[in-house]
Design a protein around this motif. Structure first.
Motif, PDB file in Angstrom:
ATOM      1  N   UNK A 121     -52.055  14.656  -5.753  1.00 14.12           N
ATOM      2  CA  UNK A 121     -53.164  13.871  -6.317  1.00 14.12           C
ATOM      3  C   UNK A 121     -52.674  12.622  -7.059  1.00 14.12           C
ATOM      4  N   UNK A 122     -51.348  12.426  -7.059  1.00 15.14           N
ATOM      5  CA  UNK A 122     -50.762  11.318  -7.822  1.00 15.14           C
ATOM      6  C   UNK A 122     -49.944  10.453  -6.868  1.00 15.14           C
ATOM      7  N   UNK A 123     -50.247   9.159  -6.828  1.00 16.74           N
ATOM      8  CA  UNK A 123     -49.471   8.238  -5.999  1.00 16.74           C
ATOM      9  C   UNK A 123     -48.398   7.578  -6.845  1.00 16.74           C
ATOM     10  N   UNK A 124     -47.200   7.440  -6.287  1.00 14.27           N
ATOM     11  CA  UNK A 124     -46.133   6.789  -7.058  1.00 14.27           C
ATOM     12  C   UNK A 124     -45.461   5.719  -6.219  1.00 14.27           C
ATOM     13  N   UNK A 125     -45.279   4.557  -6.832  1.00 17.51           N
ATOM     14  CA  UNK A 125     -44.612   3.425  -6.185  1.00 17.51           C
ATOM     15  C   UNK A 125     -43.392   3.084  -7.028  1.00 17.51           C
ATOM     16  N   UNK A 126     -42.236   3.040  -6.369  1.00 16.86           N
ATOM     17  CA  UNK A 126     -40.951   2.920  -7.061  1.00 16.86           C
ATOM     18  C   UNK A 126     -40.430   1.481  -7.026  1.00 16.86           C
ATOM     19  N   UNK A 127     -39.340   1.255  -7.774  1.00 18.71           N
ATOM     20  CA  UNK A 127     -38.677  -0.063  -7.722  1.00 18.71           C
ATOM     21  C   UNK A 127     -38.194  -0.334  -6.299  1.00 18.71           C
ATOM     22  N   UNK A 128     -37.526   0.674  -5.741  1.00 23.94           N
ATOM     23  CA  UNK A 128     -37.063   0.585  -4.350  1.00 23.94           C
ATOM     24  C   UNK A 128     -38.159   1.193  -3.487  1.00 23.94           C
TER      25      UNK A 128
ATOM     26  N   UNK B  39     -39.458  -5.287  -9.672  1.00 17.53           N
ATOM     27  CA  UNK B  39     -38.153  -5.652 -10.252  1.00 17.53           C
ATOM     28  C   UNK B  39     -37.068  -5.851  -9.202  1.00 17.53           C
ATOM     29  N   UNK B  40     -37.245  -5.255  -8.008  1.00 13.94           N
ATOM     30  CA  UNK B  40     -36.223  -5.422  -6.973  1.00 13.94           C
ATOM     31  C   UNK B  40     -36.535  -6.585  -6.027  1.00 13.94           C
ATOM     32  N   UNK B  41     -37.610  -7.314  -6.316  1.00 17.47           N
ATOM     33  CA  UNK B  41     -38.063  -8.360  -5.388  1.00 17.47           C
ATOM     34  C   UNK B  41     -37.543  -9.739  -5.787  1.00 17.47           C
TER      35      UNK B  41
ATOM     36  N   UNK C  83     -39.355  -1.009   8.487  1.00 15.61           N
ATOM     37  CA  UNK C  83     -39.039  -1.570   7.161  1.00 15.61           C
ATOM     38  C   UNK C  83     -37.966  -2.659   7.183  1.00 15.61           C
ATOM     39  N   UNK C  84     -36.938  -2.490   8.045  1.00 12.30           N
ATOM     40  CA  UNK C  84     -35.857  -3.494   8.090  1.00 12.30           C
ATOM     41  C   UNK C  84     -36.349  -4.856   8.579  1.00 12.30           C
ATOM     42  N   UNK C  85     -37.522  -4.865   9.214  1.00 14.42           N
ATOM     43  CA  UNK C  85     -38.079  -6.130   9.726  1.00 14.42           C
ATOM     44  C   UNK C  85     -39.058  -6.766   8.738  1.00 14.42           C
ATOM     45  N   UNK C  86     -39.227  -6.145   7.584  1.00 11.34           N
ATOM     46  CA  UNK C  86     -40.187  -6.638   6.589  1.00 11.34           C
ATOM     47  C   UNK C  86     -39.464  -7.200   5.374  1.00 11.34           C
ATOM     48  N   UNK C  87     -40.072  -8.179   4.727  1.00  9.45           N
ATOM     49  CA  UNK C  87     -39.528  -8.670   3.454  1.00  9.45           C
ATOM     50  C   UNK C  87     -39.718  -7.589   2.390  1.00  9.45           C
ATOM     51  N   UNK C  88     -39.032  -7.744   1.272  1.00  6.49           N
ATOM     52  CA  UNK C  88     -39.186  -6.784   0.171  1.00  6.49           C
ATOM     53  C   UNK C  88     -40.623  -6.682  -0.299  1.00  6.49           C
ATOM     54  N   UNK C  89     -41.292  -7.822  -0.377  1.00  4.84           N
ATOM     55  CA  UNK C  89     -42.683  -7.806  -0.833  1.00  4.84           C
ATOM     56  C   UNK C  89     -43.587  -7.080   0.147  1.00  4.84           C
ATOM     57  N   UNK C  90     -43.322  -7.277   1.437  1.00  5.28           N
ATOM     58  CA  UNK C  90     -44.110  -6.576   2.459  1.00  5.28           C
ATOM     59  C   UNK C  90     -43.830  -5.075   2.419  1.00  5.28           C
ATOM     60  N   UNK C  91     -42.550  -4.711   2.235  1.00 12.63           N
ATOM     61  CA  UNK C  91     -42.210  -3.287   2.141  1.00 12.63           C
ATOM     62  C   UNK C  91     -42.927  -2.638   0.962  1.00 12.63           C
ATOM     63  N   UNK C  92     -42.976  -3.361  -0.154  1.00  7.95           N
ATOM     64  CA  UNK C  92     -43.614  -2.777  -1.332  1.00  7.95           C
ATOM     65  C   UNK C  92     -45.119  -2.648  -1.128  1.00  7.95           C
ATOM     66  N   UNK C  93     -45.716  -3.603  -0.429  1.00  8.36           N
ATOM     67  CA  UNK C  93     -47.154  -3.497  -0.148  1.00  8.36           C
ATOM     68  C   UNK C  93     -47.431  -2.310   0.784  1.00  8.36           C
ATOM     69  N   UNK C  94     -46.534  -2.061   1.748  1.00  8.90           N
ATOM     70  CA  UNK C  94     -46.685  -0.873   2.603  1.00  8.90           C
ATOM     71  C   UNK C  94     -46.517   0.395   1.760  1.00  8.90           C
TER      72      UNK C  94
END
Length: 268
Positions: free
Chosen positions: A105-112, A192-194, A161-172
């Motif tokens: 029930x909890x979503x978590x989004x990390x630095x990486x 922070x990793x972007x 993922x390797x074909x996406x920018x960091x910002x795109x990866x984080x949005x996914x």
């Protein structure tokens, strides 16, 4: 033009908080990281945790998501005690299956970004729906397309993922977390990793979610985001909450010396 936004407080705090933390302690060996944290988050509220590195912010998020276990105190999410059951005044550790249910029930989004590298963006978003919530392929696919649209990446559905920018990866990664229909979203320094030019696109998605009433706790150093989006800000230092209040209270008129010192360092 001032960079300060007046907050119209739309949060109903008359009912039960979605997250209630009472006297939360966490030690790793002899290192006491959290020293008695009290914090409430109400449904629909965006709460930002600020503070220097090592102040316990990330540890606090990890406790809510049961990636760490409490040393002392209690955390409730949606009225349910996290990690433990109370019976006859005693605490008993929950079974792994029960912890997994709570965590779902909890979503978590990390630095990486922690995406599955061998799966496409689309597959990253459908995987949990199929495996954890046992949705049909059709329902999972519909939700994935909906979320790809929400984060502005329908054209990247088949990219790895390797074909996406960091910002795109984080949005996914955000879309993947949202696919589980969580009651609560946790963000641990999601930008922070972007590279600096990619930070804005991730913050924009988060702003939109906050505007839609998604309950979230965000650990970040992005002061502009805290000012604009937070309903409440908690400043932590040395494992305690030093002060909390509206962005106006904490960021514009801080009362504590430690908060003022931190803000002047960040602004420099």
């Amino acid at each position: 033009m001032s960079d300060h936004i007046d907050h119209v407080d739309h949060i109903d705090r008359s009912g039960e908080p979605l997250v209630r933390a009472v006297n939360v302690h966490k030690s790793f060996g002899s290192n006491e990281v959290l020293k008695g944290v009290d914090l409430d988050v109400y449904p629909g509220e965006a709460v930002v945790l600020l503070g220097p590195s090592g102040s316990g912010k990330t540890t606090f998020l990890r406790l809510i998501n049961q990636m760490e276990t409490l040393t002392g105190g209690r955390i409730w999410v949606n009225g349910e005690l996290i990690g433990y059951e109370e019976r006859d005044g005693r605490l008993y550790q929950r079974k792994d299956s029960d912890i997994a249910r709570q965590r779902s029930h909890i979503g978590m989004v990390f630095q990486r970004f922690n995406l599955f590298p061998h799966k496409t963006a689309f597959e990253n978003i459908t995987e949990g729906q199929l495996v954890v919530t046992k949705k049909s392929k059709k329902a999972a696919a519909e939700r994935a397309w909906d979320l790809l649209g929400q984060v502005g990446l329908t054209d990247k559905a088949d990219a790895y993922p390797s074909q996406l920018s960091g910002g795109q990866q984080q949005r996914i990664a955000i879309a993947r977390a949202l696919a589980m229909d969580p009651e609560l979203m946790l963000f641990d320094e999601p930008t922070s990793a972007l590279d600096p030019e990619l930070v804005g696109e991730v913050l924009q998605v988060m702003k939109t979610l906050a505007g839609e009433g998604v309950t979230m706790i965000v650990v970040t150093h992005e002061m502009g985001f805290a000012r604009e989006v937070a309903d409440r800000v908690y400043f932590m230092d040395g494992g305690v909450v030093v002060e909390s209040g509206s962005p106006e209270d904490v960021l514009v008129n801080p009362q504590a010396d430690r908060t003022r010192a931190f803000l002047s360092r960040v602004r420099r």
